[in-house]
Motif scaffolding. Structure first.
Motif, PDB file in Angstrom:
ATOM      1  N   TYR A 143       0.826  -1.202   0.000  1.00  0.00           N
ATOM      2  CA  TYR A 143       0.000   0.000   0.000  1.00  0.00           C
ATOM      3  C   TYR A 143       0.866   1.260   0.000  1.00  0.00           C
ATOM      4  N   PRO A 145       1.512   4.636   1.817  1.00  0.00           N
ATOM      5  CA  PRO A 145       1.175   5.322   3.072  1.00  0.00           C
ATOM      6  C   PRO A 145       0.633   6.730   2.787  1.00  0.00           C
ATOM      7  N   LYS A 146       0.031   7.350   3.797  1.00  0.00           N
ATOM      8  CA  LYS A 146      -0.497   8.703   3.639  1.00  0.00           C
ATOM      9  C   LYS A 146       0.614   9.619   3.123  1.00  0.00           C
ATOM     10  N   ASN A 155      -9.038   2.471   4.846  1.00  0.00           N
ATOM     11  CA  ASN A 155      -8.445   1.985   6.095  1.00  0.00           C
ATOM     12  C   ASN A 155      -8.433   0.468   6.112  1.00  0.00           C
ATOM     13  N   THR A 158      -4.213   0.211   8.721  1.00  0.00           N
ATOM     14  CA  THR A 158      -3.848   1.614   8.896  1.00  0.00           C
ATOM     15  C   THR A 158      -4.561   2.427   7.824  1.00  0.00           C
ATOM     16  N   TYR A 160      -4.482   4.505   4.673  1.00  0.00           N
ATOM     17  CA  TYR A 160      -3.490   4.655   3.607  1.00  0.00           C
ATOM     18  C   TYR A 160      -4.094   5.372   2.404  1.00  0.00           C
ATOM     19  N   THR A 162      -5.394   5.535  -1.066  1.00  0.00           N
ATOM     20  CA  THR A 162      -5.933   4.589  -2.046  1.00  0.00           C
ATOM     21  C   THR A 162      -6.037   5.210  -3.438  1.00  0.00           C
TER      22      THR A 162
END
Length: 195
Positions: A143, A145-146, A155, A158, A160, A162
Motif C-alpha cells: 500500500y 502510506p499517507k 483503512n 492503517t 493509507y 488509495t
C-alpha cells in the motif's frame, strides 16, 4: 478520442477493456511508443509482482516513456504502485512519478486485502458523482502510506492513500473495472476529464 492501455503483460487488461466497452468506450491495447504518446488518455494497468512487472517495463523501454507522458495517465493497482518511487515488494525501484515508497501490510491482518472496502476524503474530478465511503474492490498486499499526493483514503490495518494525483498522473489502488457502476463512473470521469 484515442484511449491506450499499456500492454506489458500485466494481468487485468481484459477486464479493463470490458469495463470500458460497457460504458461505450473503445481502447487500444499497445506497447507501441508512438501509439501511447499520441493517445488522448493512457491507462497503466497491473496485477502481479512488482519486480517482475518492472523488469518487463525495462525490457520494452516503457520505463523511460511512461514518466514523460503529458496526457492524463491512470495507474490501476500495481500500475499505481509502479508509478511510485519504490516498493518493498522485491525491493523494486519504481518509475518515480510519485515520491512515495510502497509498504507491505504487516502480518497482523489478512494479506492480501481482498474484497470490498470504502474510499473517503475524495478530492479531484476523478471522483465526481462518487459519494464519500463508497465501496471499491481491492486485492493487494502492499500500500501507499499517507502522503501529499493522496486524493482518497482507505483503512485496512492503517489509513493509507488509495488514490494519488500529481499533475497529469493519477493512480488508484482499487480496481475500478471490478467495482460495479461506481468504478465504471470513475473510469468515465477519467476518460472525459480535460487536461
Amino acid at each position: 478520442m484515442k484511449i491506450a492501455i499499456i500492454d506489458y503483460g500485466a494481468g487485468n487488461i481484459q477486464s479493463i477493456l470490458f469495463a470500458l466497452q460497457r460504458i461505450g468506450i473503445e481502447a487500444v491495447v499497445t506497447n507501441n511508443w508512438k501509439e501511447i504518446k499520441n493517445a488522448d488518455k493512457v491507462i497503466f494497468p497491473g496485477v502481479g509482482e512488482a519486480s517482475s512487472a518492472m523488469e518487463k517495463l525495462i525490457e520494452s523501454g516503457l520505463h523511460i516513456l511512461i514518466p514523460t507522458l503529458k496526457q492524463p495517465v491512470l495507474g490501476i493497482c500495481l500500475g499505481m504502485q509502479l508509478l511510485c518511487k519504490s516498493s518493498e515488494e522485491g525491493a523494486t525501484k519504481g518509475l518515480g512519478v510519485f515520491d512515495v515508497d510502497i509498504l507491505k501490510f504487516s502480518n497482523s491482518v489478512k494479506v492480501p486485502q481482498m474484497g470490498w472496502n470504502t474510499i473517503y476524503q475524495l478530492k479531484s474530478s476523478l471522483f465526481e458523482g462518487i459519494s464519500e465511503y463508497e465501496y471499491m474492490y481491492l486485492v493487494h498486499s502492499y500500500y501507499a502510506p499517507k502522503n501529499s499526493y493522496a486524493i482518497a483514503f482507505t483503512n485496512y490495518e492503517t489509513e493509507y492513500a488509495t488514490a494519488l494525483r500529481k499533475d497529469n498522473f493519477y493512480g488508484v489502488q482499487f480496481h475500478p473495472e471490478k467495482s460495479g457502476v461506481y468504478g465504471e463512473k470513475i473510469l468515465k470521469n477519467f476518460i472525459t476529464m480535460t487536461n
